[in-house]
Design an enzyme around this catalytic site. Sequence first.
Site, PDB file in Angstrom:
ATOM      1  CB  CYS A 259      -0.865   0.062   1.050  1.00  0.00           C
ATOM      2  SG  CYS A 259      -1.819  -1.325   1.419  1.00  0.00           S
ATOM      3  CB  ALA A 261       0.223   6.243  -2.759  1.00  0.00           C
ATOM      4  CG  ASP A 283      -1.767   2.638  -3.115  1.00  0.00           C
ATOM      5  OD1 ASP A 283      -2.997   2.783  -3.153  1.00  0.00           O
ATOM      6  OD2 ASP A 283      -1.005   3.094  -2.316  1.00  0.00           O
ATOM      7  CG  ASP A 327       1.473   2.297   5.994  1.00  0.00           C
ATOM      8  OD1 ASP A 327       1.117   2.447   7.057  1.00  0.00           O
ATOM      9  OD2 ASP A 327       2.165   3.515   5.335  1.00  0.00           O
ATOM     10  CB  CYS A 380      -1.028   6.674  10.562  1.00  0.00           C
ATOM     11  SG  CYS A 380      -2.199   6.969   9.538  1.00  0.00           S
TER      12      CYS A 380
END
Length: 448
Positions: A259, A261, A283, A327, A380
């Site tokens: 993933c 980008a 992506d 990610d 995140c």
Amino acid sequence: MAAIARVAALDTLRRVHAGTSDLASALERGRTRLPDERDQALAAEIAIGTLRWRAALDHVIEWAGNRNAGAFDADVLDILRLSVYQLLHLDRVPAAAVVNDGVALTRQRGHARAAGAVNAILRRISRSRSRLPMPEASDPLAYLSVTWSHPAWLVSRWLARYRFEAVLEWVRFNNAPAPVTLRANTLLTTRDALAASLERHGVRTRPCVYAPDGLVVESGRPFATPVWDGGQFLAQDEASQLVGSFAAPPPGSRAADACAAPGGKTAQIAAAVGDGGLLVAGDLRSRRIRLLRQTLRAARIASAHVVCHDLLVGFPFGSVFDCILVDAPCSSLGTIRRDPDIRWSRAEDDLAALSARQRQMLDEASRGVRMGGMIVYATCSSEPEENEAVVDGFLDRHPGFALEDPREAGPGLPAGVAACLDERGCLRTLPHRHALEAFFAARLRRHR
């Protein structure tokens, strides 16, 4: 007529609140209409600050207007919000100019009948700035969610896991402006050499506390220098840099960024595997693929193989990779400081759907790991449903994988990364502990 910067700020807020644009895209669109850099800066400050303090602003507006914020027309409410933000937070802006422009904006947007109410509300708030009725710390939930402007549902979750003082430090962190953070492109330079080059062009920096290749800009314009044109650095948050360092495989490895980008971590993995390795970066959407290619070009990385794929459908390769970084798309609740609109665009109910997608992505990526290789799962997000729960569920479904503590896997782990590991060996950055955004990462090693 209202000042052009305030018109642009209102347009930005309307796009964000209507759901037609994220904050970054709305700000960029607004900048194209403002030729003066001072107007660009003021419009951005008003829009970002208004989103950051929205709950507190609504509380004050409701007090002064004696009605619920939802009773106002959406245009009028955003005009009130951006005006009250200026009255309370921008000391150098004359109050009379703010009030007059608030009334002018109301008329310009076709709400002449509301102009009198807007004028009265703004004047009352302006007169009462030093004695506004805000919740106090004796009511922790109201204090943190209203006075410090965070969603009550999110504050409740944090209070259930951390003490009040830690959550208070967290919300204060989220409401402070984020610094400009750079990562030295180690394919071309070092952190010390980059700092020296930027210094020669009037840009002062200091080293990041944890990220080994990171610099925090203290003054100057790094993106207006030949150093930027030469590809010697990328803009990348320090916590994000730590994920890239945590995921970096040994030189010569076969690696995939599933993933990828916008590409900051991809560039870190490219530097780690070197010319003797292989890197595939993928992506889904064409816009994100373009952004990924742009980042790789800026970093002078020509060796990465960029592919378009949907990880929810399947991983389009065999079990050949030494390391796969997932990610995963997530709630982004760990990035509220840099993206203040996130706090209002997410709901607690979103977490279940997001974690289901993350579990599926991790399952599909696991098919591409060779024996002895690893997956690095990262988000995140601050929330356990997207972090520990996804990892633990994966381990239950895939007994051939085990959670790896990199401190036990051998030397070479940067000291700053090691300082941010939890008791299980997962990377976990927290605002109240590290003064960094809330990121998470785990290494999952295939042993059979």
